[in-house]
Design an enzyme around this catalytic site. Sequence first.
Site, PDB file in Angstrom:
ATOM      1  CE  LYS A 169      -8.109   3.269   9.138  1.00  0.00           C
ATOM      2  NZ  LYS A 169      -6.648   3.393   8.200  1.00  0.00           N
TER       3      LYS A 169
ATOM      4  CD  GLU B 223      -6.191  -1.336   1.513  1.00  0.00           C
ATOM      5  OE1 GLU B 223      -6.808  -1.874   2.555  1.00  0.00           O
ATOM      6  OE2 GLU B 223      -4.903  -1.348   1.388  1.00  0.00           O
TER       7      GLU B 223
ATOM      8  CD  GLU C 297      -4.116  -3.018  14.407  1.00  0.00           C
ATOM      9  OE1 GLU C 297      -3.855  -1.932  13.931  1.00  0.00           O
ATOM     10  OE2 GLU C 297      -3.632  -4.320  13.993  1.00  0.00           O
TER      11      GLU C 297
ATOM     12  CG  ASN D  75      -4.525  -5.515   9.579  1.00  0.00           C
ATOM     13  OD1 ASN D  75      -4.141  -4.626   8.806  1.00  0.00           O
ATOM     14  ND2 ASN D  75      -4.542  -5.396  10.827  1.00  0.00           N
TER      15      ASN D  75
ATOM     16  NE  ARG E 212       9.117  17.287  24.840  1.00  0.00           N
ATOM     17  CZ  ARG E 212      10.001  18.435  25.114  1.00  0.00           C
ATOM     18  NH1 ARG E 212       9.329  19.548  25.095  1.00  0.00           N
ATOM     19  NH2 ARG E 212      10.950  18.299  25.671  1.00  0.00           N
TER      20      ARG E 212
ATOM     21  CG  HIS F  30      -0.625  -1.839   0.190  1.00  0.00           C
ATOM     22  ND1 HIS F  30      -0.222  -2.898   1.265  1.00  0.00           N
ATOM     23  CD2 HIS F  30      -1.657  -1.334   0.649  1.00  0.00           C
ATOM     24  CE1 HIS F  30      -0.999  -2.796   2.071  1.00  0.00           C
ATOM     25  NE2 HIS F  30      -1.970  -2.214   1.898  1.00  0.00           N
TER      26      HIS F  30
ATOM     27  CE  LYS G  83      -2.643   1.213  12.906  1.00  0.00           C
ATOM     28  NZ  LYS G  83      -2.750  -0.260  12.221  1.00  0.00           N
TER      29      LYS G  83
ATOM     30  CG  HIS H 251      -3.734  -5.664   4.816  1.00  0.00           C
ATOM     31  ND1 HIS H 251      -5.249  -5.789   4.265  1.00  0.00           N
ATOM     32  CD2 HIS H 251      -3.186  -4.612   4.554  1.00  0.00           C
ATOM     33  CE1 HIS H 251      -5.205  -4.493   3.630  1.00  0.00           C
ATOM     34  NE2 HIS H 251      -4.241  -3.533   4.008  1.00  0.00           N
TER      35      HIS H 251
ATOM     36  CG  HIS I 223       1.535  -6.747   4.959  1.00  0.00           C
ATOM     37  ND1 HIS I 223       0.982  -6.542   6.346  1.00  0.00           N
ATOM     38  CD2 HIS I 223       1.618  -5.724   4.275  1.00  0.00           C
ATOM     39  CE1 HIS I 223       0.389  -5.448   6.391  1.00  0.00           C
ATOM     40  NE2 HIS I 223       0.661  -5.055   5.134  1.00  0.00           N
TER      41      HIS I 223
ATOM     42  NE  ARG J 227      -6.475   1.268  13.142  1.00  0.00           N
ATOM     43  CZ  ARG J 227      -6.336   2.508  13.055  1.00  0.00           C
ATOM     44  NH1 ARG J 227      -6.245   3.237  14.249  1.00  0.00           N
ATOM     45  NH2 ARG J 227      -5.710   3.115  12.219  1.00  0.00           N
TER      46      ARG J 227
HETATM   47  N1  LIG Z   1      -1.489   5.440   8.062  1.00  0.00           N
HETATM   48  C1  LIG Z   1      -2.312   4.266   7.653  1.00  0.00           C
HETATM   49  O1  LIG Z   1      -3.282   3.824   8.321  1.00  0.00           O
HETATM   50  C2  LIG Z   1      -1.884   3.471   6.283  1.00  0.00           C
HETATM   51  C3  LIG Z   1      -2.885   2.805   5.701  1.00  0.00           C
HETATM   52  C4  LIG Z   1      -2.727   2.270   4.549  1.00  0.00           C
HETATM   53  C5  LIG Z   1      -1.734   2.400   3.883  1.00  0.00           C
HETATM   54  N2  LIG Z   1      -0.504   3.217   4.474  1.00  0.00           N
HETATM   55  C6  LIG Z   1       0.608   3.705   3.683  1.00  0.00           C
HETATM   56  O2  LIG Z   1       0.174   4.501   2.443  1.00  0.00           O
HETATM   57  C7  LIG Z   1       1.467   4.374   1.370  1.00  0.00           C
HETATM   58  C8  LIG Z   1       0.702   4.162   0.052  1.00  0.00           C
HETATM   59  O3  LIG Z   1      -0.049   5.038  -0.246  1.00  0.00           O
HETATM   60  P1  LIG Z   1      -0.585   5.594  -1.601  1.00  0.00           P
HETATM   61  O4  LIG Z   1      -0.959   4.231  -2.348  1.00  0.00           O
HETATM   62  O5  LIG Z   1      -1.645   6.754  -1.660  1.00  0.00           O
HETATM   63  O6  LIG Z   1       0.960   5.779  -2.271  1.00  0.00           O
HETATM   64  P2  LIG Z   1       1.752   7.129  -2.573  1.00  0.00           P
HETATM   65  O7  LIG Z   1       1.410   8.219  -1.543  1.00  0.00           O
HETATM   66  O8  LIG Z   1       2.849   6.480  -2.945  1.00  0.00           O
HETATM   67  O9  LIG Z   1       1.060   7.752  -3.958  1.00  0.00           O
HETATM   68  C9  LIG Z   1       0.924   6.753  -4.987  1.00  0.00           C
HETATM   69  C10 LIG Z   1       1.335   7.602  -6.202  1.00  0.00           C
HETATM   70  O10 LIG Z   1       0.633   8.567  -6.885  1.00  0.00           O
HETATM   71  C11 LIG Z   1       0.948   9.839  -6.992  1.00  0.00           C
HETATM   72  N3  LIG Z   1      -0.096  10.511  -6.683  1.00  0.00           N
HETATM   73  C12 LIG Z   1      -0.642  11.194  -5.561  1.00  0.00           C
HETATM   74  N4  LIG Z   1      -1.681  11.666  -5.902  1.00  0.00           N
HETATM   75  C13 LIG Z   1      -2.018  11.834  -7.226  1.00  0.00           C
HETATM   76  C14 LIG Z   1      -3.066  12.198  -8.068  1.00  0.00           C
HETATM   77  N5  LIG Z   1      -3.989  13.018  -7.463  1.00  0.00           N
HETATM   78  N6  LIG Z   1      -2.997  12.384  -9.310  1.00  0.00           N
HETATM   79  C15 LIG Z   1      -1.580  11.757  -9.844  1.00  0.00           C
HETATM   80  N7  LIG Z   1      -0.779  11.067  -8.993  1.00  0.00           N
HETATM   81  C16 LIG Z   1      -0.834  11.289  -7.730  1.00  0.00           C
HETATM   82  C17 LIG Z   1       2.090   9.839  -5.993  1.00  0.00           C
HETATM   83  O11 LIG Z   1       3.203  10.788  -6.567  1.00  0.00           O
HETATM   84  C18 LIG Z   1       2.724   8.362  -6.073  1.00  0.00           C
HETATM   85  O12 LIG Z   1       3.560   8.300  -7.278  1.00  0.00           O
HETATM   86  C19 LIG Z   1       2.114   3.111   1.990  1.00  0.00           C
HETATM   87  O13 LIG Z   1       3.382   3.905   2.627  1.00  0.00           O
HETATM   88  C20 LIG Z   1       1.341   2.568   3.137  1.00  0.00           C
HETATM   89  O14 LIG Z   1       2.210   2.072   4.033  1.00  0.00           O
HETATM   90  C21 LIG Z   1      -0.714   3.923   5.423  1.00  0.00           C
HETATM   91 ZN   LIG Z   2      -3.867  -1.936   2.881  1.00  0.00          ZN
END
Ligand SMILES: NC(=O)c1ccc[n+]([C@@H]2O[C@H](COP(=O)([O-])OP(=O)(O)OC[C@H]3O[C@@H](n4cnc5c(N)ncnc54)[C@H](O)[C@@H]3O)[C@@H](O)[C@H]2O)c1
Ligand SMILES: [Zn+2]
Length: 362
Positions: free
Chosen positions: A231, A189, A241, A250, A125, A270, A147, A253, A257, A246
Amino acid sequence: MASESITVRVSLAERAYEIHIGSGTIDGGTILGERLGRVPHAIVIADSRIADSYASRVAHGLAGTADRVDTLVVPSGESSKCVAELNRLWNELLRLGAGRDACVVAVGGGVIGDLGGFAAASYARGIPFAQVPTTLLSQVDSSVGGKVGINLPGAKNMVGAFWQPRFVLIDTSTLATLPRREFIAGLAEVVKYGVALDAAFLDFLEANTGPLLDREPSVLRRVIARCCEWKAAIVAEDERETTGLRAVLNYGHTFGHAVESLTGYGEYLHGEAVAIGMRLAARLAAILGRIDSAFLDRQDRLLDALGLPRAARRLEPDAMLAAMRGDKKASRGRLRFVLPSRSGRAELVDGVTDDQARSVLG
Ligand SMILES: NC(=O)c1ccc[n+]([C@@H]2O[C@H](COP(=O)([O-])OP(=O)(O)OC[C@H]3O[C@@H](n4cnc5c(N)ncnc54)[C@H](O)[C@@H]3O)[C@@H](O)[C@H]2O)c1
Ligand SMILES: [Zn+2]
């Protein structure tokens, strides 16, 4: 080193926390250990690509303040944000005997933050967690705001929770190994914050594209801190949101998307899709008379200078419209977009007609 670090506070009453932005800070474990305090059991959830490097250094550092430290490695990539991997983590946590006083430390990009954070939010939980984001996207966006969640087949981020971390440790030196394409995608971003919220920051970005692309530590620190400040401020006002504030985050986005969805999530990262989305949103804003063509060109020039893409191929307008109607930001089937009105300002705009939206897609 410490004098060069920046701390940003996320003001959320009893769930307030700090984001620490510095360089070389994952080593030694002092900052993370101090902020988390003495914990009986720390579980590092690590991206497989950086498990032997950054995550193992974090785990090593935690040994000073945690009675026990375990590491769970998650395969790199978006496909790990699924119920099977979540289920595996739950069972691993149970196998490790994690109690309610255990603390999860997610080390990796947004995938690990979202998945590890949701494992922490749901196991027993809810147990505490901390974030050590290692991609630019996660350092400026996903690690802040609480999130967390996973994808369902065909529906991104469909199951999740709001679960705020206890602490976010951003070590900009981890970005040195990030593939260039991932780094540049994260810059989309960053540009979003400038265009939608902060005119002075947009000026700064334009004047510093070279140092940014060279990942110059002082510029990175300043840029990441500014994004986190925005942020944090927005999340403090509109955590779930509900007020529309918030939603400004987007920007780019809704189109973005749809681009991701139409291209099967494989063609663009992304951030790249968000860059294309911001270009389209600014075009729409120009058509609606909200911005002039000079501002539209200005945004295009900055995105070009940072190496962010223009749409590589024509996207079928009707399919884009259908995808955007399915977007979570579409209210009652009407199209809504976050559109700029001037440098550093964007608003959620209702009632855009199909023809207006189509005119920027053709
Ligand atoms: N929670 C939120 O508010 C929020 C906001 C935006 C995006 N997201 C989510 O975030 C995700 C995307 O995140 P991301 O772009 O970080 O992708 P990711 O976590 O897939 O990382 C991208 C790549 O970089 C590699 N990597 C990570 N750190 C590294 C480093 N320091 N050196 C070398 N390689 C490294 C990873 O193995 C992966 O292959 C999506 O799932 C998206 O939905 C969430
Ligand atoms: Zn984004």
